[in-house]
Design an enzyme around this catalytic site. Structure first.
Site, PDB file in Angstrom:
ATOM      1  N   PRO A   2       0.784  -1.206   0.000  1.00 20.59           N
ATOM      2  CA  PRO A   2       0.000   0.000   0.000  1.00 20.59           C
ATOM      3  C   PRO A   2       0.821   1.263   0.000  1.00 20.59           C
ATOM      4  O   PRO A   2       1.783   1.404   0.756  1.00 20.59           O
ATOM      5  CB  PRO A   2      -0.710  -0.096   1.338  1.00 20.59           C
ATOM      6  CG  PRO A   2       0.276  -0.819   2.220  1.00 20.59           C
ATOM      7  CD  PRO A   2       1.228  -1.530   1.349  1.00 20.59           C
ATOM      8  N   GLU A   3       0.405   2.237  -0.805  1.00 23.84           N
ATOM      9  CA  GLU A   3       0.789   3.612  -0.540  1.00 23.84           C
ATOM     10  C   GLU A   3      -0.468   4.259   0.032  1.00 23.84           C
ATOM     11  O   GLU A   3      -1.467   3.567   0.271  1.00 23.84           O
ATOM     12  CB  GLU A   3       1.338   4.277  -1.812  1.00 23.84           C
ATOM     13  CG  GLU A   3       2.584   3.533  -2.294  1.00 23.84           C
ATOM     14  CD  GLU A   3       3.420   4.244  -3.350  1.00 23.84           C
ATOM     15  OE1 GLU A   3       3.311   5.474  -3.464  1.00 23.84           O
ATOM     16  OE2 GLU A   3       4.188   3.552  -4.045  1.00 23.84           O
ATOM     17  N   ARG A 166       3.973  12.900  14.338  1.00 25.95           N
ATOM     18  CA  ARG A 166       5.189  12.581  13.584  1.00 25.95           C
ATOM     19  C   ARG A 166       4.953  12.556  12.078  1.00 25.95           C
ATOM     20  O   ARG A 166       5.867  12.242  11.323  1.00 25.95           O
ATOM     21  CB  ARG A 166       5.723  11.212  14.029  1.00 25.95           C
ATOM     22  CG  ARG A 166       5.979  11.104  15.531  1.00 25.95           C
ATOM     23  CD  ARG A 166       6.647   9.767  15.834  1.00 25.95           C
ATOM     24  NE  ARG A 166       6.377   8.795  14.766  1.00 25.95           N
ATOM     25  CZ  ARG A 166       5.728   7.658  14.933  1.00 25.95           C
ATOM     26  NH1 ARG A 166       5.293   7.305  16.116  1.00 25.95           N
ATOM     27  NH2 ARG A 166       5.529   6.848  13.914  1.00 25.95           N
ATOM     28  N   ASN A 208       7.140   4.464  -2.805  1.00 30.59           N
ATOM     29  CA  ASN A 208       8.190   4.375  -3.804  1.00 30.59           C
ATOM     30  C   ASN A 208       7.712   4.662  -5.233  1.00 30.59           C
ATOM     31  O   ASN A 208       8.466   5.200  -6.037  1.00 30.59           O
ATOM     32  CB  ASN A 208       8.853   2.991  -3.733  1.00 30.59           C
ATOM     33  CG  ASN A 208      10.306   3.029  -4.173  1.00 30.59           C
ATOM     34  OD1 ASN A 208      10.868   4.088  -4.441  1.00 30.59           O
ATOM     35  ND2 ASN A 208      10.910   1.863  -4.262  1.00 30.59           N
ATOM     36  N   ARG A 299      16.083   1.850  -0.550  1.00 29.33           N
ATOM     37  CA  ARG A 299      14.994   1.551  -1.488  1.00 29.33           C
ATOM     38  C   ARG A 299      15.487   1.765  -2.910  1.00 29.33           C
ATOM     39  O   ARG A 299      16.399   2.557  -3.145  1.00 29.33           O
ATOM     40  CB  ARG A 299      13.789   2.481  -1.235  1.00 29.33           C
ATOM     41  CG  ARG A 299      13.288   2.496   0.198  1.00 29.33           C
ATOM     42  CD  ARG A 299      12.846   1.150   0.704  1.00 29.33           C
ATOM     43  NE  ARG A 299      11.749   0.580  -0.055  1.00 29.33           N
ATOM     44  CZ  ARG A 299      10.464   0.903   0.124  1.00 29.33           C
ATOM     45  NH1 ARG A 299      10.115   1.786   1.036  1.00 29.33           N
ATOM     46  NH2 ARG A 299       9.533   0.329  -0.612  1.00 29.33           N
TER      47      ARG A 299
END
Length: 309
Positions: A2-3, A166, A208, A299
């Site tokens: 998931p994004e 955060r 990504n 990555r």
DNA sequence: ACGAAATGTCTAA
DNA sequence: TAGACCTTTCGTT
């Protein structure tokens, strides 16, 4: 896998399917038994997403709550690299959260639910969960199973607020001031902008694929230090994240290759989806240069050295 | 069968 | 920077 767009879709689906119900909540795997017992029998309220974080409040009685409010028990889920939810139910259940074809899975690789159209309400029985299912939500018409999450826990309101603290602005919320905040957070740092777009404290939600393809679409080199990208170009990058990710929420799939670059005869279906992501060694759709790849902060990073400066 | 990779993040060194 | 973690899928033996 998931994004942020996947998590926003899931928040919508779980809200439609379970809010207002008192779902039966179990942990077939056993690793969330305590949390499940705490939520079981309470009313599920409206779920929300912030970046890749999912929050669903539970209360003894129906109420309106705002994200991170004290009072409800908050289910917090982070899918990590390979967590996923899958759904099953009768025709009525599947139809509720369907935009277009019935889907078993929300997120990438959404699957059509077999025979959902013909299935009679009375015929449906909950399937036996796999032994990896961390949480099962059940209501009379269907179930949702969560497997492989990175985080799954019950939080208080103040613990939810600590998580949110955060996180940077989420392009899928795009609240007033977010665009400016994103620009200033990037411009404060000399870390490569490709790394900053993946930093959830700078902007929450992109992963990504959106990192690689949105940087391509606005012509920014991922290697350029954040403080060396103009405010104007960062504004365009924010706007592109907003529009690309919104399309992802609408369609349930990431299709970031701009239509004008999609070749008439792509090598295969997969090849036409992305502009640069996972296209290293192939020709850039726009300029013909070879798409480059390197490791950045652990990555894989993809970009076009010809188009991105 | 086995291994590697995956749209993620944290911690330790 | 490396390793750990949670699971599935896909490619190679």
């Amino acid at each position: 896998m998931p994004e942020g767009h996947t998590v926003h879709r899931l928040a919508g689906a779980l809200t439609e399917l379970f809010s207002g119900h008192r779902p039966t909540i179990t942990s077939p795997q056993g690793r969330f038994s305590q949390g499940a017992a705490k939520l079981n029998g309470q009313i599920a309220l409206s779920a929300e997403a912030w970046g890749k974080h999912f929050f669903m409040p539970f209360a003894p009685e129906p109420t309106e709550v705002t994200l991170g409010e004290d009072g409800p028990d908050w289910l917090h889920v982070h899918l990590g690299l390979y967590g996923s939810w899958s759904f099953d139910g009768d025709g009525e259940f599947i139809a509720v959260h369907t935009i277009g074809a019935p889907r078993r899975r929300i997120g990438e690789r959404e699957q059509l639910s077999e025979g959902a159209d013909e299935r009679r309400v009375a015929e449906w029985e909950p399937p036996t969960p796999k032994d990896t299912v961390r949480v099962r939500f059940a209501q009379p018409h269907g179930i949702a199973d969560l497997t492989g999450p990175n985080q799954c826990q019950v939080l208080s309101g103040s613990e939810v607020r600590a998580v949110l603290k955060r996180l940077g602005p989420d392009p899928l919320r795009n609240n007033p001031g977010d665009r400016e905040r994103f620009i200033s957070l990037v411009r404060k740092r000399k870390v490569p902008v490709g790394q900053l777009v993946m930093d959830q404290a700078v902007t929450a939600g992109p992963g990504n694929i959106y990192r690689a393809d949105c940087l391509f679409r606005v012509g920014i080199s991922p290697l350029r230090p954040g403080n060396r990208v103009s405010e104007h170009r960062l504004g365009l990058l924010w706007d592109d994240l907003v529009s690309a990710m919104s399309e992802g929420v609408r369609d349930g799939i990431i299709l970031t290759n701009p239509p004008e670059y999609i070749p008439l005869d792509p090598i295969d279906e997969q090849d036409r989806r992305f502009a640069v992501y996972q296209r290293s060694g192939r020709a850039c759709w726009r300029c013909g240069n070879t798409i480059a790849e390197m490791a950045m902060a652990g990555r894989r990073l993809f970009w076009c050295p010809g188009c991105q400066r």
